[in-house]
Design a protein around this motif. Structure first.
Motif, short mmCIF file in Angstrom:
data_model
loop_
_atom_site.label_atom_id
_atom_site.label_comp_id
_atom_site.label_asym_id
_atom_site.label_seq_id
_atom_site.Cartn_x
_atom_site.Cartn_y
_atom_site.Cartn_z
N GLN A 1 19.77 30.83 15.29
CA GLN A 1 20.85 29.85 15.20
C GLN A 1 21.59 29.67 16.51
N THR A 2 21.53 30.64 17.38
CA THR A 2 22.29 30.53 18.62
C THR A 2 21.38 30.43 19.84
N LYS A 3 20.10 30.58 19.64
CA LYS A 3 19.19 30.56 20.79
C LYS A 3 19.27 29.23 21.53
N ALA A 4 19.49 29.32 22.81
CA ALA A 4 19.59 28.10 23.62
C ALA A 4 18.24 27.40 23.64
N LYS A 5 18.28 26.08 23.54
CA LYS A 5 17.03 25.32 23.57
C LYS A 5 17.07 24.40 24.79
N PRO A 6 16.59 24.88 25.90
CA PRO A 6 16.65 24.06 27.11
C PRO A 6 15.81 22.80 26.92
N LYS A 7 16.47 21.67 26.87
CA LYS A 7 15.75 20.43 26.61
C LYS A 7 15.74 19.59 27.88
N VAL A 8 14.81 19.89 28.72
CA VAL A 8 14.71 19.17 29.99
C VAL A 8 13.56 18.20 29.87
N GLU A 9 13.89 16.92 29.81
CA GLU A 9 12.83 15.93 29.67
C GLU A 9 12.62 15.16 30.95
N ARG A 10 11.38 14.98 31.27
CA ARG A 10 11.00 14.22 32.44
C ARG A 10 11.41 12.75 32.23
N PRO A 11 12.03 12.12 33.20
CA PRO A 11 12.37 10.70 33.02
C PRO A 11 11.12 9.87 32.77
N ARG A 12 11.24 8.91 31.88
CA ARG A 12 10.06 8.11 31.56
C ARG A 12 9.64 7.23 32.73
N LEU A 13 8.35 7.02 32.86
CA LEU A 13 7.84 6.06 33.84
C LEU A 13 8.00 4.66 33.27
N HIS A 14 8.04 3.67 34.17
CA HIS A 14 8.20 2.28 33.71
C HIS A 14 7.02 1.42 34.17
N LYS A 15 6.55 0.60 33.25
CA LYS A 15 5.45 -0.33 33.55
C LYS A 15 6.02 -1.58 34.22
N VAL A 16 5.28 -2.08 35.20
CA VAL A 16 5.57 -3.42 35.74
C VAL A 16 4.56 -4.35 35.08
N ILE A 17 5.07 -5.44 34.48
CA ILE A 17 4.22 -6.36 33.72
C ILE A 17 4.25 -7.75 34.35
N LEU A 18 3.06 -8.27 34.57
CA LEU A 18 2.91 -9.64 35.08
C LEU A 18 2.82 -10.59 33.89
N VAL A 19 3.66 -11.63 33.89
CA VAL A 19 3.70 -12.59 32.79
C VAL A 19 3.05 -13.91 33.23
N ASN A 20 2.19 -14.45 32.39
CA ASN A 20 1.52 -15.71 32.72
C ASN A 20 2.49 -16.91 32.68
N ASP A 21 2.18 -17.91 33.44
CA ASP A 21 2.87 -19.20 33.33
C ASP A 21 1.86 -20.29 33.67
N ASP A 22 2.25 -21.55 33.48
CA ASP A 22 1.30 -22.66 33.68
C ASP A 22 1.36 -23.27 35.08
N TYR A 23 2.20 -22.75 35.94
CA TYR A 23 2.47 -23.44 37.21
C TYR A 23 2.11 -22.67 38.48
N THR A 24 2.27 -21.37 38.45
CA THR A 24 1.99 -20.61 39.68
C THR A 24 0.49 -20.63 39.97
N PRO A 25 0.10 -21.01 41.18
CA PRO A 25 -1.33 -21.02 41.51
C PRO A 25 -1.93 -19.61 41.46
N ARG A 26 -3.16 -19.54 41.00
CA ARG A 26 -3.84 -18.24 40.89
C ARG A 26 -3.84 -17.50 42.22
N GLU A 27 -4.13 -18.24 43.31
CA GLU A 27 -4.22 -17.58 44.62
C GLU A 27 -2.88 -17.00 45.04
N PHE A 28 -1.80 -17.65 44.61
CA PHE A 28 -0.47 -17.13 44.96
C PHE A 28 -0.20 -15.82 44.21
N VAL A 29 -0.57 -15.78 42.94
CA VAL A 29 -0.39 -14.55 42.14
C VAL A 29 -1.16 -13.40 42.79
#
Ligand code: TYC
Length: 101
Positions: free
Chosen positions: A9-37
């Motif tokens: 009941q008293t035992k310390a529970k060291p809860k050290v969590e690694r910060p989450r990584l974040h994804k970078v996501i490319l979103v499609n659109d109808d206007y940006t030229p493929r070569e530019f992307v």
């Protein structure tokens, strides 16, 4: 029995969590030229022509594609830099971020 190593009941529970990584996501659109992307993917994310073309085509066909995964600050900085590159050229190119599970 007040020993922290034996009493569950008293035992310390060291809860050290690694910060989450974040994804970078490319979103499609109808206007940006493929070569530019492709150019932005190479310039901001260090991809080669082949990697950048595959990611661009995947976003084009599926609506979005995970570009890379970073610590949150880096993911946000790169997503902003890449989105700003599109805006600077007059395109609605969009990169977003989201935490990994
Ligand atoms: N759909 C765009 C076109 O046909 C190309 C494109 C691909 C734009 C991926 C954005 O995230 C994107 N010109």
């Amino acid at each position: 029995m007040s020993n922290n190593t034996t009493n569950p009941q008293t035992k310390a529970k060291p809860k050290v969590e690694r910060p989450r990584l974040h994804k970078v996501i490319l979103v499609n659109d109808d206007y940006t030229p493929r070569e530019f992307v492709v150019m932005v993917l190479k310039g901001v994310f260090g991809m080669n022509e082949d990697q950048a073309s595959r990611v661009m085509i995947t976003a084009h066909q599926k609506g979005s594609c995970v570009v890379a995964v970073y610590a949150r600050d880096i993911a946000e900085t790169k997503a902003t830099e890449a989105t700003d590159a599109g805006r600077g050229a007059g395109f609605p190119l969009l990169f977003t971020t989201e935490p990994e599970e």
